[in-house]
Design a protein around this motif. Structure first.
Motif, PDB file in Angstrom:
ATOM      1  N   LYS A   1     -29.738  -7.017  -2.663  1.00 26.90           N
ATOM      2  CA  LYS A   1     -30.316  -6.264  -1.542  1.00 26.90           C
ATOM      3  C   LYS A   1     -29.814  -4.828  -1.488  1.00 26.90           C
ATOM      4  O   LYS A   1     -30.199  -4.058  -0.615  1.00 26.90           O
ATOM      5  N   GLY A   2     -28.896  -4.483  -2.381  1.00 24.89           N
ATOM      6  CA  GLY A   2     -28.470  -3.086  -2.486  1.00 24.89           C
ATOM      7  C   GLY A   2     -27.390  -2.659  -1.507  1.00 24.89           C
ATOM      8  O   GLY A   2     -27.108  -1.466  -1.388  1.00 24.89           O
ATOM      9  N   CYS A   3     -26.778  -3.615  -0.792  1.00 27.36           N
ATOM     10  CA  CYS A   3     -25.715  -3.260   0.155  1.00 27.36           C
ATOM     11  C   CYS A   3     -24.590  -2.514  -0.566  1.00 27.36           C
ATOM     12  O   CYS A   3     -23.973  -1.605  -0.004  1.00 27.36           O
ATOM     13  N   TRP A   4     -24.350  -2.899  -1.810  1.00 23.85           N
ATOM     14  CA  TRP A   4     -23.252  -2.317  -2.597  1.00 23.85           C
ATOM     15  C   TRP A   4     -23.424  -0.817  -2.803  1.00 23.85           C
ATOM     16  O   TRP A   4     -22.456  -0.103  -2.999  1.00 23.85           O
TER      17      TRP A   4
ATOM     18  N   PHE B   1     -26.667  -6.402  13.779  1.00 23.43           N
ATOM     19  CA  PHE B   1     -26.539  -4.995  13.380  1.00 23.43           C
ATOM     20  C   PHE B   1     -27.489  -4.680  12.224  1.00 23.43           C
ATOM     21  O   PHE B   1     -28.238  -3.705  12.262  1.00 23.43           O
ATOM     22  N   VAL B   2     -27.449  -5.518  11.191  1.00 22.34           N
ATOM     23  CA  VAL B   2     -28.244  -5.230   9.987  1.00 22.34           C
ATOM     24  C   VAL B   2     -29.742  -5.245  10.311  1.00 22.34           C
ATOM     25  O   VAL B   2     -30.498  -4.415   9.827  1.00 22.34           O
ATOM     26  N   HIS B   3     -30.164  -6.163  11.184  1.00 25.60           N
ATOM     27  CA  HIS B   3     -31.590  -6.236  11.519  1.00 25.60           C
ATOM     28  C   HIS B   3     -32.042  -5.076  12.411  1.00 25.60           C
ATOM     29  O   HIS B   3     -33.193  -4.679  12.347  1.00 25.60           O
ATOM     30  N   SER B   4     -31.153  -4.578  13.257  1.00 22.06           N
ATOM     31  CA  SER B   4     -31.663  -3.695  14.307  1.00 22.06           C
ATOM     32  C   SER B   4     -30.976  -2.344  14.438  1.00 22.06           C
ATOM     33  O   SER B   4     -31.269  -1.610  15.368  1.00 22.06           O
ATOM     34  N   THR B   5     -30.074  -1.981  13.526  1.00 26.02           N
ATOM     35  CA  THR B   5     -29.397  -0.687  13.676  1.00 26.02           C
ATOM     36  C   THR B   5     -30.417   0.451  13.612  1.00 26.02           C
ATOM     37  O   THR B   5     -31.409   0.368  12.873  1.00 26.02           O
ATOM     38  N   ASN B   6     -30.178   1.472  14.424  1.00 25.73           N
ATOM     39  CA  ASN B   6     -31.025   2.663  14.328  1.00 25.73           C
ATOM     40  C   ASN B   6     -30.153   3.907  14.140  1.00 25.73           C
ATOM     41  O   ASN B   6     -30.520   5.003  14.494  1.00 25.73           O
TER      42      ASN B   6
ATOM     43  N   PRO C   1     -32.199  -0.006   8.891  1.00 31.56           N
ATOM     44  CA  PRO C   1     -32.239  -1.416   9.288  1.00 31.56           C
ATOM     45  C   PRO C   1     -32.971  -2.249   8.244  1.00 31.56           C
ATOM     46  O   PRO C   1     -33.849  -1.740   7.553  1.00 31.56           O
ATOM     47  N   TYR C   2     -32.582  -3.509   8.108  1.00 35.49           N
ATOM     48  CA  TYR C   2     -33.261  -4.455   7.215  1.00 35.49           C
ATOM     49  C   TYR C   2     -33.897  -5.509   8.109  1.00 35.49           C
ATOM     50  O   TYR C   2     -33.181  -6.283   8.746  1.00 35.49           O
ATOM     51  N   SER C   3     -35.220  -5.556   8.151  1.00 38.87           N
ATOM     52  CA  SER C   3     -35.887  -6.548   8.998  1.00 38.87           C
ATOM     53  C   SER C   3     -35.635  -7.948   8.445  1.00 38.87           C
ATOM     54  O   SER C   3     -35.192  -8.110   7.306  1.00 38.87           O
TER      55      SER C   3
END
Ligand code: HEC
Length: 113
Positions: free
Chosen positions: A36-39, A68-73, A78-80
């Motif tokens: 997912k490319g978090c790295w 946080f990951v789903h909804s950060t702005n 954000p990753y849905s």
């Protein structure tokens, strides 16, 4: 006596099932963290990088990380839930908690005056 043993065995089985049903999987988390490319921003070990803060041994609770990951702005995109599922984030959470803790600065000779 037999009753006590069977209750104990039943509890042990439930605990084992709970372990596999709810807890994230470190190996799968490692894979998802890469896929997912978090790295790219947080480093392969979640150690932190130029673009993203350290995530290894995070103090966040699991549901806090997922939300946080789903909804950060903020600065992080954000990753849905379509891009990454809650289960994958649980795995990533387990992976991040499995990383070794950083050394205590007091044990690093170069940092002593
Ligand atoms: C484009 C760079 C980038 C990518 C890719 C990225 N992040 Fe981030 N992440 C950031 C930045 C920058 C912050 C700090 C933002 C903030 O505090 O609002 C952050 C913050 C976080 C935090 C909050 C940390 C804390 O302690 O408050 C979590 C959790 C997190 N990222 C998880 C992930 C996960 C999981 C992925 C992969 C699905 C990911 N990030 C992908 C840049 C990124």
């Amino acid at each position: 006596m037999n009753k006590i043993i069977s209750i104990a065995a039943g509890t042990a089985v439930l605990m084992l099932m709970g372990g596999t049903a709810f807890a994230g999987d470190v190996q799968k988390g490692n894979q998802a963290f890469r896929e997912k490319g978090c790295w790219q921003c947080h480093g392969f070990e979640g150690q932190g990088g130029v673009a993203g803060p350290r995530l290894a041994n995070t103090q966040l609770p699991e549901d806090g990380l997922i939300a946080f990951v789903h909804s950060t702005n903020g600065p992080m995109p954000p990753y849905s839930a379509k891009l990454i599922s809650d289960a994958q984030l649980s795995d990533i959470y387990a992976y991040l908690l499995s990383r070794p803790k950083p050394a205590d600065p007091k044990t690093i000779p170069l940092l002593q005056r």
